[in-house]
Write an enzyme that holds these catalytic residues in place. Sequence first.
Site, short mmCIF file in Angstrom:
data_model
loop_
_atom_site.label_atom_id
_atom_site.label_comp_id
_atom_site.label_asym_id
_atom_site.label_seq_id
_atom_site.Cartn_x
_atom_site.Cartn_y
_atom_site.Cartn_z
N SER A 280 0.83 -1.20 0.00
CA SER A 280 0.00 0.00 0.00
C SER A 280 0.87 1.26 0.00
O SER A 280 1.93 1.30 0.61
CB SER A 280 -0.90 0.00 1.23
N SER B 72 -0.61 4.15 1.01
CA SER B 72 -1.42 5.09 1.79
C SER B 72 -0.65 5.79 2.89
O SER B 72 -0.86 6.99 3.14
CB SER B 72 -2.63 4.36 2.38
N LYS C 36 -15.25 -2.84 2.55
CA LYS C 36 -15.98 -1.58 2.41
C LYS C 36 -17.48 -1.72 2.67
O LYS C 36 -18.14 -0.73 3.00
CB LYS C 36 -15.74 -0.98 1.02
N ASP D 270 -24.76 10.66 3.63
CA ASP D 270 -25.72 10.35 2.56
C ASP D 270 -25.05 9.69 1.36
O ASP D 270 -25.62 8.78 0.75
CB ASP D 270 -26.44 11.63 2.12
N GLY E 40 -17.72 -5.36 -6.37
CA GLY E 40 -17.45 -5.05 -4.97
C GLY E 40 -17.77 -3.61 -4.61
O GLY E 40 -18.45 -2.89 -5.36
N GLY E 41 -17.26 -3.18 -3.45
CA GLY E 41 -17.57 -1.84 -2.96
C GLY E 41 -17.13 -0.73 -3.89
O GLY E 41 -17.87 0.26 -4.10
N TYR F 128 -3.55 0.79 -8.61
CA TYR F 128 -2.48 1.79 -8.61
C TYR F 128 -1.09 1.18 -8.44
O TYR F 128 -0.08 1.88 -8.58
CB TYR F 128 -2.72 2.83 -7.50
N GLY G 104 -4.90 4.00 -10.86
CA GLY G 104 -5.63 4.57 -9.74
C GLY G 104 -4.86 5.43 -8.77
O GLY G 104 -5.41 5.80 -7.72
#
Length: 420
Positions: free
Chosen positions: A13, A15, A56, A68, A118-119, A202, A223
Amino acid sequence: MEYGCIGEHLKHSFSAEIHRALAGYSYEICEVASDALDRFLTERRFRGINVTIPYKERVIPHLFAIDDMARAIGAVNTIVNRNGKLYGYNTDFYGMRRLIEHVGLSLRGKKVAVLGTGGTSKTARAVARALDAGCVLSVGRKAGEGVVDYDTLYRDHADVEILINTTPCGMFPYPNGNESIAAAAVDVSRFPNLCGVIDAVYNPLRSRLVLDASARKIPAEGGLYMLVAQAVRACEIFLDASLPPDTCDCVYNKILHEKENIVLIGMPASGKSTVGRLLADALGREFLDSDDLIVNEAGRPISDIFQQDGEAFFRDLEGDIIARRIADRNGIVVATGGGAILRDSNLDALRRNGRIIFLDRPLADLLPTPDRPLAASAEAIRQRYEERYDRYCAAADCRIDVTGDAEWVARAVRKELNLL
């Protein structure tokens, strides 16, 4: 844990690096096994987390409230702990939309196929509808309610104009360590009206799907920009603050420069190894020479390999080294052998994470190298130059005229890549 990212397989990752560039808080990568997810969320030992594959949707029952957007999509990728209560958000919507805008694609009136169920696929479909797509297809391995399978996609929907991949197909690390799994999610050649490709993958920076589309001059991108954009929005939610408008582009460019390999191609004796070492030293990066890797692994000089086993054997070995030891690394400097560009598979592997630079030294300045069987004489060099020059030019993202010494060339490469 203060802040972090949870998922099932996160060793590669980006992140943590992205969030370090965004803010000064501690951000950890936390792999959570499927049977440990409920306990992790019940204990709530975090201030804020990002959520990725495959959780997710599974996190939603643990949340006190969701916004929302997340409710409409049915997927949450950002959770904040406020006084022991968990609040869920979907910042992937913002990230996906920013990625599509970054590529310059218009989805208005277009037929869009979203690959995956998926999510992230839910987010992609919501973004496509928000951008006024004319038709949005959901594509999965098995047909079902509202989902077409891949055979049906090829047979009945060859008029698709935009592809959005949300599956992990082509993501590194590949299943069972098998590099051949780095295949495209679909065959882009079967969609004659295709005018844009978005891939949520990504790592690598350019998936097989993106490379295939780019080779056909179809706008396509992986990504990374989405990952950064959603992280910017998540950071704002974590801190209850707004970041400057240019934050996304600045952090994206920083991470891209850090993760993208610099790959040097060119004739034997063009200076690739010398320039590569200078670049690596100046940028604080690791340097790899594909010929050195071959010699170390084979345990004998390249001239012996050619003499004893022939060029075809050497090219097979070279291709294996590039695929296995170089292609899926990040942030390194690579000098390739002069003939590495002869195989499309090598170029594809190098492009996954690399920017390819052709060091174009004039033929008159190329000196014979006795340890290289195909460049051992002036005549051999001339033949190789004539055979390969057009291929070097076609393979390169940019070309550097080698008119100065190695220091000058290294600086020219850094200037070209905005790394001065």
